[in-house]
Enzyme design. Structure first.
Site, PDB file in Angstrom:
ATOM      1  N   ASP A   1      79.558  78.788  -1.425  1.00 42.55           N
ATOM      2  CA  ASP A   1      80.651  79.561  -2.191  1.00 42.55           C
ATOM      3  C   ASP A   1      79.651  81.049  -2.672  1.00 42.55           C
ATOM      4  OD1 ASP A   1      82.298  81.051  -4.768  1.00 42.55           O
ATOM      5  OD2 ASP A   1      82.522  79.447  -5.538  1.00 42.55           O
ATOM      6  N   HIS A   2      80.555  82.300  -2.057  1.00 47.34           N
ATOM      7  CA  HIS A   2      79.486  83.330  -1.574  1.00 47.34           C
ATOM      8  C   HIS A   2      79.132  83.784  -3.161  1.00 47.34           C
ATOM      9  CE1 HIS A   2      83.236  85.821  -1.509  1.00 47.34           C
ATOM     10  NE2 HIS A   2      82.425  86.141  -1.617  1.00 47.34           N
TER      11      HIS A   2
ATOM     12  N   LYS B   1      75.765  86.143  -5.278  1.00 41.50           N
ATOM     13  CA  LYS B   1      75.391  87.273  -5.692  1.00 41.50           C
ATOM     14  C   LYS B   1      74.010  86.705  -6.964  1.00 41.50           C
ATOM     15  CE  LYS B   1      79.715  88.446  -5.203  1.00 41.50           C
ATOM     16  NZ  LYS B   1      80.055  89.176  -3.833  1.00 41.50           N
TER      17      LYS B   1
ATOM     18  N   HIS C   1      85.692  80.371  -6.717  1.00 41.69           N
ATOM     19  CA  HIS C   1      84.622  81.821  -7.388  1.00 41.69           C
ATOM     20  C   HIS C   1      84.874  81.439  -8.721  1.00 41.69           C
ATOM     21  CE1 HIS C   1      84.467  82.572  -3.386  1.00 41.69           C
ATOM     22  NE2 HIS C   1      85.333  83.164  -3.060  1.00 41.69           N
TER      23      HIS C   1
END
Ligand code: BG6
Length: 506
Positions: free
Chosen positions: A195-196, A200, A258
Site C-alpha cells: 500500500d504505497h 509516504k 489507503h
C-alpha cells in the site's frame, strides 16, 4: 549469517539489503516502467543496494535482452531528465535480464527456474529471491500457483519474498480466495502486500508524532477529541485506467486500502514495541472495532458522487461519463464521504469522517483532529463570538507538515481572541520515494509497511456489504452530482452539517 551493512543516507542510517535476485512479472508494463525501474535504478545509483544483485524482468512481450534494456532505459531517462547518469545506468543495466513467458504456462516457470539458477551463480545472489507481481490482479492467482508448483516459492537456506500490488481482491470472497492461494504456496512471513500510502514519509510520521512525544497522546481520545476528518482529494480524473476504474470505483480504489490504513494509524493503540507484527496487531484491532455500517440507514453515513464536467486548474475537464472507455450511463462512484465509529474505549462516540474523490478542486491528503471546545467560557461576557476549538492537522501531501491551531489574544486593550497557527513544514524533498522505501523494506524483510492478511480481510468485511447494497440498486444514486474542480457533492457537506460540524475546506 553475515553482519548487516549500513549506509548513511540523508543523515539516516539505512541497512543495505543482503544479495538478492528480483523477478518482476509485468516488466514491460506501466507500473514497472514508471515506478519500479526508476526506483531500483536510483537505489543502485545512490549506493543503497548490495553489490550482488540482479533483476530478471518477465512478461509476455517478445523482446530480446538488449531491446528490453533499451526500453527500460527510455523510461528511467524520462523519469530523471537531466539527472540521468549514464555511468550509473550502465552499471545498473548490466544486471538487468529478460525472460519471455506466458503467466499461465508451467513450462515458462521451468525455463525461468533454470534462468534464475544461472543468474544466481553469475551474480552470487546467495539464493535470496523476490518475486514482484506488477501484473493485472486477474493473473495474480495463476502466477502465485505456478510459483508454488514449480518449487520457486520455497525457501532453502535463503529468503523468498513475494510482493503484490493492491487491489488484493475486489470483495471479501475474492480477497479470502487470493489469500488462500497465496498461503498455499507461501507463508505469511514471505508475503508483502503493498500500500504505497504506508511508505509516504508523512504517513510513517503519524506514529512517531503520536508516540515519541509526551504532549499529544494524553489528549488523543474521546475526552478531548470531538471528531476526526481524513481527506484524500485528487484533481486528476481516471486518466487512462477506464477498464480498471469502472469496475473498482472510489470505495475499492481508495477506501479499502489507503484511507482505512490512514484511519488505523490515527486510531490505533501504542504497540509495545515498534516492530512489524506488533504494529500490524494494533491496526487489526482498530479494523475489528469499526462499527459495521447499518444498511437500512446507509444514507446517514455514506455519500457517493461522480464528477460531471467542470474546470480544474483553469482547464476544462470532461464528465466521468464522457471519459474514453466509460459507459455513458455509468454508476461508478468517483467520490465517497463516510462517517464511521470505532467502538472501543478510546474512541467511543467520536465520529470519523472520511472523504476521497477524483477531479476535486485540489490534490490534498490530510488528517485533521478537531478538539472539543473548552469546558467553560470565562471570556463570554467580554466577547461576542464563540471561540473556535483547537485543531491539529497532519498534512500528508503536498506541503507536508503539521499545523496546530490555537487561540491567542490579539494585541490591544480589548479582549479579542483569534486563532493562530503553529506550523511545522518539512519544506524539503524526501530522500526516498514511496516505491524506493517499499522495495528496500521488502528486500530487507521488514513487513511493517505491508498489509497483513487479516487487515485486508477485515477491511473487505466492512465494505463488502456496503458494495453489495449499492450494487443491488437499493442505494439511490443520481449521477453526476458534482462538478469537476469543486469540493464534491453538496450531500457530502450535509453529512457533517447534520451533526453541527463542517468539512475543512479543500
Ligand atoms: C492509487 C489509486 O492507489 O493511488 C489511484 O489507484 C490514485 O486512483 C493514487 O490516484 C493516489 O496516490 P497518490 O500517491 O498520488 O496520492
Amino acid at each position: 549469517m553475515t553482519e548487516p551493512v549500513y549506509a548513511t543516507y540523508d543523515s539516516c542510517s539505512i541497512e543495505i539489503p543482503r544479495p538478492f535476485l528480483l523477478v518482476i512479472f509485468g516488466a514491460s508494463g506501466d507500473l514497472s516502467r514508471k515506478k519500479l525501474f526508476p526506483a531500483l535504478y536510483r537505489l543502485d545509483r545512490d549506493g543503497l543496494l548490495p553489490p550482488n544483485f540482479c533483476i530478471l524482468g518477465t512478461a509476455r512481450t517478445a523482446v530480446d535482452q538488449s531491446a528490453f534494456r533499451e526500453l527500460i532505459r527510455g523510461s528511467v531517462e524520462t523519469s530523471f531528465g537531466k539527472d540521468f547518469d549514464t555511468r550509473a545506468w550502465e552499471t545498473f543495466a548490466a544486471r538487468l535480464y529478460y525472460h519471455e513467458g506466458a503467466y499461465d504456462s508451467p513450462e515458462s516457470y521451468t525455463g525461468m527456474k533454470g534462468r534464475i539458477q544461472d543468474l544466481e551463480k553469475t551474480h552470487d545472489t546467495r539464493g535470496n529471491r523476490i518475486f514482484y507481481l506488477a501484473v493485472p490482479p486477474t493473473v495474480y492467482e495463476v502466477v502465485v500457483s505456478n510459483l508454488g508448483s514449480s518449487g520457486l516459492s520455497r525457501e532453502e537456506g535463503a529468503f523468498t519474498h513475494i510482493a503484490i500490488e493492491k487491489p488484493v481482491g475486489s470483495d471479501l470472497a475474492s480477497a479470502l480466495k487470493l489469500n488462500t492461494v497465496l498461503r498455499a504456496s507461501f507463508v505469511e512471513r514471505q508475503i508483502y502486500r503493498m500500500d504505497h500510502y504506508l511508505a509516504k514519509e508523512t504517513v510513517q510520521n503519524i506514529l512517531m508524532f503520536r508516540f515519541a512525544n509526551a504532549i499529544f497522546e494524553p489528549l488523543w481520545n474521546r475526552r478531548y477529541i470531538d471528531h476526526v476528518q481524513i481527506t484524500v482529494s485528487e484533481s486528476i480524473g481516471i486518466e487512462n485506467r477506464a477498464g480498471y476504474y469502472e469496475k473498482a470505483g472510489i470505495l475499492r480504489d481508495m477506501f479499502q486500502n489507503h484511507i482505512f490504513q490512514l484511519l488505523s494509524l490515527t486510531a490505533m493503540e501504542p504497540p509495545s514495541v515498534f516492530e512489524s507484527e506488533r504494529v500490524r496487531d494494533e491496526k487489526a484491532k482498530v479494523f475489528r472495532s469499526i462499527r459495521p455500517f447499518s444498511l437500512d440507514s446507509l444514507q446517514d453515513s455514506l455519500v457517493l458522487g461522480q464528477y460531471g464536467e467542470g474546470v480544474v486548474n483553469g482547464e476544462r475537464a470532461a464528465a466521468y461519463r464522457d471519459e474514453p472507455g466509460i459507459s455513458p450511463d455509468s454508476t461508478t462512484p468517483t467520490y465517497a464521504a463516510m462517517k464511521l465509529y470505532i467502538d472501543n474505549w478510546r474512541w467511543n462516540g467520536v465520529p470519523f469522517y472520511l472523504r476521497s474523490g477524483k477531479r476535486l478542486a485540489k490534490k490534498k491528503a490530510e488528517i485533521s483532529i478537531h478538539y472539543r471546545s473548552v469546558p467553560h467560557l470565562m471570556f463570554s461576557r467580554a466577547m461576542q463570538e464563540d471561540i473556535e476549538p483547537n485543531t491539529l492537522i497532519i498534512r500528508i501531501q503536498p506541503d507536508e507538515g503539521i499545523d496546530i491551531t490555537f487561540q491567542a489574544k490579539n494585541p490591544g486593550t480589548k479582549i479579542c481572541l483569534s486563532p493562530v497557527v503553529m506550523d511545522f513544514s518539512y519544506k524539503r524533498a524526501f530522500s526516498l520515494s514511496d516505491y524506493e522505501r517499499i522495495l528496500l523494506d521488502c528486500m530487507q524483510g521488514d513487513q511493517m509497511l505491508f498489509v497483513r492478511d487479516d487487515g485486508v480481510e477485515q477491511t473487505w468485511s466492512l465494505l463488502t456489504p456496503v458494495l453489495e447494497h449499492i450494487a443491488s440498486g437499493a442505494f439511490p444514486l443520481s449521477f453526476p452530482n458534482y462538478a469537476s474542480g469543486s469540493e464534491g457533492p453538496r450531500e457530502s457537506a450535509d453529512l457533517l452539517v447534520r451533526d453541527g460540524r463542517a468539512w475543512r475546506p479543500l
